[in-house]
Design a protein around this motif. Structure first.
Motif, PDB file in Angstrom:
ATOM      1  N   GLY A 197      63.588  50.064  49.772  1.00  0.00           N
ATOM      2  CA  GLY A 197      64.247  48.796  49.504  1.00  0.00           C
ATOM      3  C   GLY A 197      65.487  48.879  48.632  1.00  0.00           C
ATOM      4  O   GLY A 197      66.088  47.864  48.325  1.00  0.00           O
ATOM      5  N   THR A 198      65.903  50.105  48.256  1.00  0.00           N
ATOM      6  CA  THR A 198      67.111  50.264  47.450  1.00  0.00           C
ATOM      7  C   THR A 198      68.338  50.211  48.360  1.00  0.00           C
ATOM      8  O   THR A 198      68.484  51.056  49.243  1.00  0.00           O
ATOM      9  N   ALA A 199      69.177  49.224  48.150  1.00  0.00           N
ATOM     10  CA  ALA A 199      70.402  49.087  48.941  1.00  0.00           C
ATOM     11  C   ALA A 199      71.577  49.690  48.175  1.00  0.00           C
ATOM     12  O   ALA A 199      71.642  49.593  46.961  1.00  0.00           O
ATOM     13  N   PHE A 200      72.476  50.325  48.905  1.00  0.00           N
ATOM     14  CA  PHE A 200      73.740  50.716  48.291  1.00  0.00           C
ATOM     15  C   PHE A 200      74.866  50.068  49.073  1.00  0.00           C
ATOM     16  O   PHE A 200      74.844  49.990  50.295  1.00  0.00           O
ATOM     17  N   ASN A 201      75.816  49.533  48.307  1.00  0.00           N
ATOM     18  CA  ASN A 201      76.907  48.756  48.865  1.00  0.00           C
ATOM     19  C   ASN A 201      78.240  49.224  48.294  1.00  0.00           C
ATOM     20  O   ASN A 201      78.343  50.347  47.815  1.00  0.00           O
ATOM     21  N   TYR A 202      79.246  48.376  48.357  1.00  0.00           N
ATOM     22  CA  TYR A 202      80.603  48.713  47.930  1.00  0.00           C
ATOM     23  C   TYR A 202      80.633  49.420  46.571  1.00  0.00           C
ATOM     24  O   TYR A 202      81.197  50.497  46.443  1.00  0.00           O
ATOM     25  N   ASP A 203      80.048  48.797  45.552  1.00  0.00           N
ATOM     26  CA  ASP A 203      80.125  49.342  44.192  1.00  0.00           C
ATOM     27  C   ASP A 203      79.511  50.738  44.105  1.00  0.00           C
ATOM     28  O   ASP A 203      80.087  51.644  43.509  1.00  0.00           O
ATOM     29  N   GLU A 204      78.337  50.907  44.682  1.00  0.00           N
ATOM     30  CA  GLU A 204      77.652  52.196  44.618  1.00  0.00           C
ATOM     31  C   GLU A 204      78.383  53.266  45.427  1.00  0.00           C
ATOM     32  O   GLU A 204      78.476  54.425  45.009  1.00  0.00           O
ATOM     33  N   GLY A 231      68.689  52.393  51.792  1.00  0.00           N
ATOM     34  CA  GLY A 231      69.753  52.553  52.769  1.00  0.00           C
ATOM     35  C   GLY A 231      70.957  51.664  52.535  1.00  0.00           C
ATOM     36  O   GLY A 231      71.063  50.944  51.543  1.00  0.00           O
ATOM     37  N   LEU A 232      71.841  51.737  53.485  1.00  0.00           N
ATOM     38  CA  LEU A 232      73.110  51.026  53.443  1.00  0.00           C
ATOM     39  C   LEU A 232      72.888  49.522  53.571  1.00  0.00           C
ATOM     40  O   LEU A 232      72.098  49.063  54.399  1.00  0.00           O
ATOM     41  N   GLY A 233      73.605  48.764  52.737  1.00  0.00           N
ATOM     42  CA  GLY A 233      73.583  47.312  52.811  1.00  0.00           C
ATOM     43  C   GLY A 233      74.772  46.795  53.618  1.00  0.00           C
ATOM     44  O   GLY A 233      75.692  47.548  53.966  1.00  0.00           O
ATOM     45  N   VAL A 234      74.755  45.517  53.925  1.00  0.00           N
ATOM     46  CA  VAL A 234      75.804  44.902  54.749  1.00  0.00           C
ATOM     47  C   VAL A 234      77.172  45.011  54.086  1.00  0.00           C
ATOM     48  O   VAL A 234      78.164  45.351  54.739  1.00  0.00           O
ATOM     49  N   ASP A 235      77.250  44.745  52.790  1.00  0.00           N
ATOM     50  CA  ASP A 235      78.523  44.839  52.087  1.00  0.00           C
ATOM     51  C   ASP A 235      79.070  46.271  52.151  1.00  0.00           C
ATOM     52  O   ASP A 235      80.275  46.469  52.320  1.00  0.00           O
ATOM     53  N   GLY A 236      78.192  47.249  52.049  1.00  0.00           N
ATOM     54  CA  GLY A 236      78.607  48.651  52.166  1.00  0.00           C
ATOM     55  C   GLY A 236      79.112  48.969  53.564  1.00  0.00           C
ATOM     56  O   GLY A 236      80.097  49.689  53.736  1.00  0.00           O
ATOM     57  N   ALA A 259      83.648  49.974  57.211  1.00  0.00           N
ATOM     58  CA  ALA A 259      84.414  49.527  58.377  1.00  0.00           C
ATOM     59  C   ALA A 259      85.866  49.270  57.993  1.00  0.00           C
ATOM     60  O   ALA A 259      86.782  49.582  58.768  1.00  0.00           O
ATOM     61  N   SER A 260      86.102  48.737  56.801  1.00  0.00           N
ATOM     62  CA  SER A 260      87.478  48.466  56.361  1.00  0.00           C
ATOM     63  C   SER A 260      88.277  49.761  56.186  1.00  0.00           C
ATOM     64  O   SER A 260      89.506  49.740  56.242  1.00  0.00           O
ATOM     65  N   LEU A 261      87.561  50.868  55.992  1.00  0.00           N
ATOM     66  CA  LEU A 261      88.221  52.172  55.856  1.00  0.00           C
ATOM     67  C   LEU A 261      88.438  52.843  57.209  1.00  0.00           C
ATOM     68  O   LEU A 261      89.029  53.911  57.277  1.00  0.00           O
ATOM     69  N   ASP A 262      87.939  52.233  58.274  1.00  0.00           N
ATOM     70  CA  ASP A 262      88.088  52.721  59.644  1.00  0.00           C
ATOM     71  C   ASP A 262      87.444  54.101  59.841  1.00  0.00           C
ATOM     72  O   ASP A 262      88.033  54.993  60.446  1.00  0.00           O
ATOM     73  N   VAL A 263      86.214  54.251  59.323  1.00  0.00           N
ATOM     74  CA  VAL A 263      85.491  55.504  59.532  1.00  0.00           C
ATOM     75  C   VAL A 263      85.001  55.568  60.974  1.00  0.00           C
ATOM     76  O   VAL A 263      84.912  54.544  61.663  1.00  0.00           O
ATOM     77  N   MET A 264      84.697  56.773  61.433  1.00  0.00           N
ATOM     78  CA  MET A 264      84.237  56.957  62.812  1.00  0.00           C
ATOM     79  C   MET A 264      82.732  56.779  62.958  1.00  0.00           C
ATOM     80  O   MET A 264      82.253  56.225  63.946  1.00  0.00           O
ATOM     81  N   ALA A 265      81.982  57.288  61.975  1.00  0.00           N
ATOM     82  CA  ALA A 265      80.524  57.235  62.047  1.00  0.00           C
ATOM     83  C   ALA A 265      79.962  57.183  60.639  1.00  0.00           C
ATOM     84  O   ALA A 265      80.581  57.646  59.686  1.00  0.00           O
ATOM     85  N   VAL A 266      78.754  56.611  60.543  1.00  0.00           N
ATOM     86  CA  VAL A 266      78.035  56.532  59.278  1.00  0.00           C
ATOM     87  C   VAL A 266      76.608  56.968  59.547  1.00  0.00           C
ATOM     88  O   VAL A 266      75.999  56.544  60.529  1.00  0.00           O
ATOM     89  N   GLY A 267      76.081  57.827  58.677  1.00  0.00           N
ATOM     90  CA  GLY A 267      74.720  58.299  58.863  1.00  0.00           C
ATOM     91  C   GLY A 267      74.005  58.521  57.553  1.00  0.00           C
ATOM     92  O   GLY A 267      74.603  58.472  56.479  1.00  0.00           O
ATOM     93  N   ALA A 268      72.720  58.794  57.658  1.00  0.00           N
ATOM     94  CA  ALA A 268      71.910  59.044  56.471  1.00  0.00           C
ATOM     95  C   ALA A 268      70.662  59.821  56.846  1.00  0.00           C
ATOM     96  O   ALA A 268      70.335  59.977  58.024  1.00  0.00           O
ATOM     97  N   LEU A 284      69.208  54.106  58.911  1.00  0.00           N
ATOM     98  CA  LEU A 284      70.452  54.024  58.165  1.00  0.00           C
ATOM     99  C   LEU A 284      70.437  52.936  57.109  1.00  0.00           C
ATOM    100  O   LEU A 284      70.772  53.160  55.968  1.00  0.00           O
ATOM    101  N   GLU A 285      70.011  51.732  57.489  1.00  0.00           N
ATOM    102  CA  GLU A 285      70.117  50.618  56.555  1.00  0.00           C
ATOM    103  C   GLU A 285      68.850  50.399  55.743  1.00  0.00           C
ATOM    104  O   GLU A 285      67.780  50.874  56.086  1.00  0.00           O
ATOM    105  N   VAL A 286      69.000  49.657  54.655  1.00  0.00           N
ATOM    106  CA  VAL A 286      67.904  49.390  53.734  1.00  0.00           C
ATOM    107  C   VAL A 286      66.840  48.530  54.416  1.00  0.00           C
ATOM    108  O   VAL A 286      67.150  47.590  55.146  1.00  0.00           O
ATOM    109  N   LEU A 287      65.582  48.908  54.186  1.00  0.00           N
ATOM    110  CA  LEU A 287      64.439  48.156  54.703  1.00  0.00           C
ATOM    111  C   LEU A 287      63.370  48.081  53.623  1.00  0.00           C
ATOM    112  O   LEU A 287      63.026  49.121  53.067  1.00  0.00           O
ATOM    113  N   PRO A 288      62.807  46.932  53.306  1.00  0.00           N
ATOM    114  CA  PRO A 288      63.179  45.656  53.885  1.00  0.00           C
ATOM    115  C   PRO A 288      64.630  45.314  53.574  1.00  0.00           C
ATOM    116  O   PRO A 288      65.203  45.815  52.614  1.00  0.00           O
ATOM    117  N   GLY A 289      65.180  44.451  54.414  1.00  0.00           N
ATOM    118  CA  GLY A 289      66.591  44.096  54.309  1.00  0.00           C
ATOM    119  C   GLY A 289      66.915  43.284  53.067  1.00  0.00           C
ATOM    120  O   GLY A 289      66.027  42.818  52.346  1.00  0.00           O
TER     121      GLY A 289
END
Length: 164
Positions: free
Chosen positions: A26-33, A74-79, A84-93, A98-103
């Motif tokens: 349940g640990t989300a990481f976003n922009y700041d992290e 995992g990755l949060g929506v803000d992250g 996406a704003s950086l125009d990366v090709m792929a994101v993985g973990a 990939l994303e945080v669960l529970p959301g």
């Protein structure tokens, strides 16, 4: 170009991280992290990069499979929006979705997937074995993605290689 961000190092003050080497469920990481991890590791995320996150979660797949599938850091929506704003090709973990669960929002399931895939055309890589890269502090590397070893696959086992 591949970039590995070690979120266990960035979020090491969370309970249990130093002892287990894993972020809690349940640990989300976003922009700041993400920004803080990149700065601490002295890497810059750029256009076309493959960004991988080390959460330590893959360890559970063998030792605690029920816990592994019950949720994950995992990755949060803000992250996702930031990447996406950086125009990366792929994101993985090194986790299974990939994303945080529970959301982050109760009742909302897998919002990072459409944010990356449908809205921004960014590929998602899951269950990536990031442990050796993290142990070697290989924060930047050449990322090569080989095709699956069977015909007709559109989503399946991939053959990634990191070259330092």
């Amino acid at each position: 170009r591949g970039v590995l961000l070690d979120m266990t190092r960035q979020l090491s003050d969370l309970p249990g991280v130093k002892e287990t080497g894993m972020l809690p469920t349940g640990t989300a990481f976003n922009y700041d992290e993400i920004k803080a991890a990149a700065k601490a590791q002295r890497v810059k995320i750029g256009k076309g990069d493959v960004v991988l996150f080390h959460t330590g979660w893959l360890k559970n797949s063998d030792t605690a499979p029920q816990e592994f599938m019950a949720g994950e850091p995992g990755l949060g929506v803000d992250g996702a929006k930031y990447l996406a704003s950086l125009d990366v090709m792929a994101v993985g973990a090194d986790n299974w979705a990939l994303e945080v669960l529970p959301g982050e929002i109760e009742g909302e399931l897998f919002p990072v997937h459409p944010e990356l895939l449908a809205k921004n055309g960014i590929y998602i890589l899951e269950n990536m074995n990031t442990h050796e890269l993290q142990a070697d502090e290989a924060w930047e590397f050449m990322f090569v993605l080989g095709q699956p070893k069977f015909e007709g696959a559109v989503q399946a086992v991939i053959n990634p290689v990191a070259i330092r």
